[in-house]
Design a protein around this motif. Structure first.
Motif, PDB file in Angstrom:
ATOM      1  N   GLN A 119       0.830  -1.209   0.000  1.00  0.00           N
ATOM      2  CA  GLN A 119       0.000   0.000   0.000  1.00  0.00           C
ATOM      3  C   GLN A 119       0.866   1.262   0.000  1.00  0.00           C
ATOM      4  OE1 GLN A 119      -2.347  -1.193   3.375  1.00  0.00           O
ATOM      5  NE2 GLN A 119      -3.964  -2.052   2.088  1.00  0.00           N
ATOM      6  N   ALA A 120       2.013   1.214   0.681  1.00  0.00           N
ATOM      7  CA  ALA A 120       2.942   2.348   0.654  1.00  0.00           C
ATOM      8  C   ALA A 120       3.484   2.547  -0.755  1.00  0.00           C
ATOM      9  CB  ALA A 120       4.084   2.131   1.649  1.00  0.00           C
ATOM     10  N   TYR A 121       3.844   1.447  -1.428  1.00  0.00           N
ATOM     11  CA  TYR A 121       4.307   1.546  -2.818  1.00  0.00           C
ATOM     12  C   TYR A 121       3.216   2.144  -3.705  1.00  0.00           C
ATOM     13  CZ  TYR A 121       8.401  -1.491  -1.927  1.00  0.00           C
ATOM     14  OH  TYR A 121       9.579  -2.033  -1.482  1.00  0.00           O
ATOM     15  N   ALA A 122       1.982   1.709  -3.511  1.00  0.00           N
ATOM     16  CA  ALA A 122       0.871   2.220  -4.313  1.00  0.00           C
ATOM     17  C   ALA A 122       0.686   3.725  -4.095  1.00  0.00           C
ATOM     18  CB  ALA A 122      -0.417   1.471  -3.984  1.00  0.00           C
ATOM     19  N   THR A 123       0.818   4.163  -2.862  1.00  0.00           N
ATOM     20  CA  THR A 123       0.706   5.591  -2.550  1.00  0.00           C
ATOM     21  C   THR A 123       1.834   6.367  -3.217  1.00  0.00           C
ATOM     22  OG1 THR A 123      -0.382   5.093  -0.455  1.00  0.00           O
ATOM     23  CG2 THR A 123       0.625   7.275  -0.658  1.00  0.00           C
ATOM     24  N   ASP A 124       3.045   5.809  -3.177  1.00  0.00           N
ATOM     25  CA  ASP A 124       4.183   6.445  -3.848  1.00  0.00           C
ATOM     26  C   ASP A 124       3.945   6.541  -5.350  1.00  0.00           C
ATOM     27  OD1 ASP A 124       5.510   6.638  -1.408  1.00  0.00           O
ATOM     28  OD2 ASP A 124       6.817   4.916  -1.786  1.00  0.00           O
ATOM     29  N   GLN A 125       3.426   5.466  -5.943  1.00  0.00           N
ATOM     30  CA  GLN A 125       3.149   5.459  -7.381  1.00  0.00           C
ATOM     31  C   GLN A 125       2.105   6.507  -7.740  1.00  0.00           C
ATOM     32  OE1 GLN A 125       4.646   3.753  -9.906  1.00  0.00           O
ATOM     33  NE2 GLN A 125       6.082   3.136  -8.316  1.00  0.00           N
ATOM     34  N   GLU A 126       1.084   6.637  -6.927  1.00  0.00           N
ATOM     35  CA  GLU A 126       0.034   7.619  -7.189  1.00  0.00           C
ATOM     36  C   GLU A 126       0.588   9.041  -7.108  1.00  0.00           C
ATOM     37  OE1 GLU A 126      -3.440   9.251  -8.376  1.00  0.00           O
ATOM     38  OE2 GLU A 126      -2.866   7.144  -8.474  1.00  0.00           O
ATOM     39  N   ASP A 184      13.368  10.094 -13.781  1.00  0.00           N
ATOM     40  CA  ASP A 184      14.088   9.820 -12.530  1.00  0.00           C
ATOM     41  C   ASP A 184      13.953  10.920 -11.476  1.00  0.00           C
ATOM     42  OD1 ASP A 184      14.801   7.376 -13.545  1.00  0.00           O
ATOM     43  OD2 ASP A 184      16.863   7.944 -14.000  1.00  0.00           O
ATOM     44  N   PRO A 185      14.206  12.173 -11.807  1.00  0.00           N
ATOM     45  CA  PRO A 185      14.092  13.194 -10.746  1.00  0.00           C
ATOM     46  C   PRO A 185      12.681  13.406 -10.218  1.00  0.00           C
ATOM     47  CG  PRO A 185      15.282  14.067 -12.647  1.00  0.00           C
ATOM     48  CD  PRO A 185      14.732  12.731 -13.042  1.00  0.00           C
ATOM     49  N   ILE A 186      11.684  12.987 -10.984  1.00  0.00           N
ATOM     50  CA  ILE A 186      10.298  13.159 -10.523  1.00  0.00           C
ATOM     51  C   ILE A 186      10.076  12.331  -9.265  1.00  0.00           C
ATOM     52  CG2 ILE A 186       7.871  12.771 -11.074  1.00  0.00           C
ATOM     53  CD1 ILE A 186       8.668  13.354 -14.031  1.00  0.00           C
ATOM     54  N   SER A 187      10.419  11.058  -9.319  1.00  0.00           N
ATOM     55  CA  SER A 187      10.221  10.204  -8.143  1.00  0.00           C
ATOM     56  C   SER A 187      11.227  10.514  -7.044  1.00  0.00           C
ATOM     57  CB  SER A 187      10.290   8.723  -8.530  1.00  0.00           C
ATOM     58  OG  SER A 187      11.548   8.409  -9.077  1.00  0.00           O
ATOM     59  N   GLU A 188      12.430  10.927  -7.430  1.00  0.00           N
ATOM     60  CA  GLU A 188      13.443  11.263  -6.420  1.00  0.00           C
ATOM     61  C   GLU A 188      13.039  12.488  -5.596  1.00  0.00           C
ATOM     62  OE1 GLU A 188      16.973  11.710  -8.755  1.00  0.00           O
ATOM     63  OE2 GLU A 188      17.105   9.559  -9.168  1.00  0.00           O
ATOM     64  N   GLY A 189      12.216  13.353  -6.170  1.00  0.00           N
ATOM     65  CA  GLY A 189      11.793  14.557  -5.480  1.00  0.00           C
ATOM     66  C   GLY A 189      10.604  14.366  -4.552  1.00  0.00           C
ATOM     67  N   LEU A 190      10.072  13.166  -4.498  1.00  0.00           N
ATOM     68  CA  LEU A 190       8.905  12.897  -3.660  1.00  0.00           C
ATOM     69  C   LEU A 190       9.320  12.177  -2.382  1.00  0.00           C
ATOM     70  CD1 LEU A 190       6.538  11.619  -6.489  1.00  0.00           C
ATOM     71  CD2 LEU A 190       6.558  13.888  -5.443  1.00  0.00           C
ATOM     72  N   GLU A 191       8.633  12.470  -1.310  1.00  0.00           N
ATOM     73  CA  GLU A 191       8.911  11.816  -0.023  1.00  0.00           C
ATOM     74  C   GLU A 191       8.226  10.449   0.010  1.00  0.00           C
ATOM     75  OE1 GLU A 191      10.888  11.454   3.359  1.00  0.00           O
ATOM     76  OE2 GLU A 191      10.949  13.320   2.209  1.00  0.00           O
ATOM     77  N   GLY A 211       2.929   0.055  -9.921  1.00  0.00           N
ATOM     78  CA  GLY A 211       2.767   0.946 -11.070  1.00  0.00           C
ATOM     79  C   GLY A 211       2.925   0.248 -12.407  1.00  0.00           C
ATOM     80  N   ARG A 212       2.838  -1.066 -12.411  1.00  0.00           N
ATOM     81  CA  ARG A 212       2.934  -1.796 -13.665  1.00  0.00           C
ATOM     82  C   ARG A 212       1.551  -1.824 -14.299  1.00  0.00           C
ATOM     83  NH1 ARG A 212       7.223  -4.274 -10.762  1.00  0.00           N
ATOM     84  NH2 ARG A 212       6.250  -5.963  -9.628  1.00  0.00           N
ATOM     85  N   GLY A 213       1.506  -1.581 -15.547  1.00  0.00           N
ATOM     86  CA  GLY A 213       0.234  -1.547 -16.258  1.00  0.00           C
ATOM     87  C   GLY A 213       0.100  -0.263 -17.025  1.00  0.00           C
ATOM     88  N   ASP A 214      -1.107   0.217 -17.168  1.00  0.00           N
ATOM     89  CA  ASP A 214      -1.371   1.415 -17.951  1.00  0.00           C
ATOM     90  C   ASP A 214      -0.731   2.639 -17.338  1.00  0.00           C
ATOM     91  OD1 ASP A 214      -2.915  -0.108 -19.637  1.00  0.00           O
ATOM     92  OD2 ASP A 214      -4.796   0.399 -18.624  1.00  0.00           O
ATOM     93  N   ARG A 215      -0.214   3.482 -18.225  1.00  0.00           N
ATOM     94  CA  ARG A 215       0.374   4.751 -17.789  1.00  0.00           C
ATOM     95  C   ARG A 215      -0.584   5.813 -18.165  1.00  0.00           C
ATOM     96  NH1 ARG A 215       6.737   3.804 -19.168  1.00  0.00           N
ATOM     97  NH2 ARG A 215       7.086   2.455 -17.453  1.00  0.00           N
TER      98      ARG A 215
END
Length: 145
Positions: free
Chosen positions: A14-21, A86-93, A141-145
């Protein structure tokens, strides 16, 4: 399998899903402002490529190391609208899953490593979590983008 183990694996997913969102929201904001998300970079030696993140389409490919890559970006994106993924996800907590009674911290850490490994099949994760494989894949986050 213990209920505590299953609960903790679900918390991590669920934490991964929140990060992906959060990442998808940031991407949508960039695209809404006219940006394009790219991926790619150095391949082998001085070879590089630039890919459209959404489609995987190769936008450019060449040699010349970082200088060649930068020159291609300047030529193909003169208005500086490209944003590398890469920097998009790196910039998120990142979201950290809360502790679970019955799961010691060292096991929780090992579970996080196991879930985060590219070599861990979604099918195995689904079995431990008690979820279907599609549910697990969505958390990553695998699947539709």
């Amino acid at each position: 399998m213990s209920d505590a183990l299953r609960v903790h694996v679900r918390k991590i997913l669920q934490a991964y899903a929140t990060d992906q969102e959060a990442e998808l929201i940031a991407i949508r904001d960039i695209e809404a402002a006219g940006g394009q998300i790219i991926n790619g970079g150095q391949l082998y030696g001085d070879e590089w490529e630039i890919l459209d993140w959404r489609t995987g389409t190769r936008l450019a490919h060449g040699f010349g190391g970082l200088q060649g890559y930068d020159e291609a970006c300047a030529r193909l994106d003169p208005h500086n609208r490209w944003r590398h993924i890469d920097p998009i996800s790196e910039g998120l907590e990142p979201v950290e899953p809360s502790a679970t009674d019955g799961v010691p911290p060292s096991l929780a850490s090992a579970l996080q490593d196991w879930l985060g490994s590219m070599h861990t099949p979604d099918e195995e994760i689904a079995e431990v979590a008690g979820w279907d494989v599609a549910q697990v894949a969505r958390c990553f986050g695998r699947g539709d983008r």
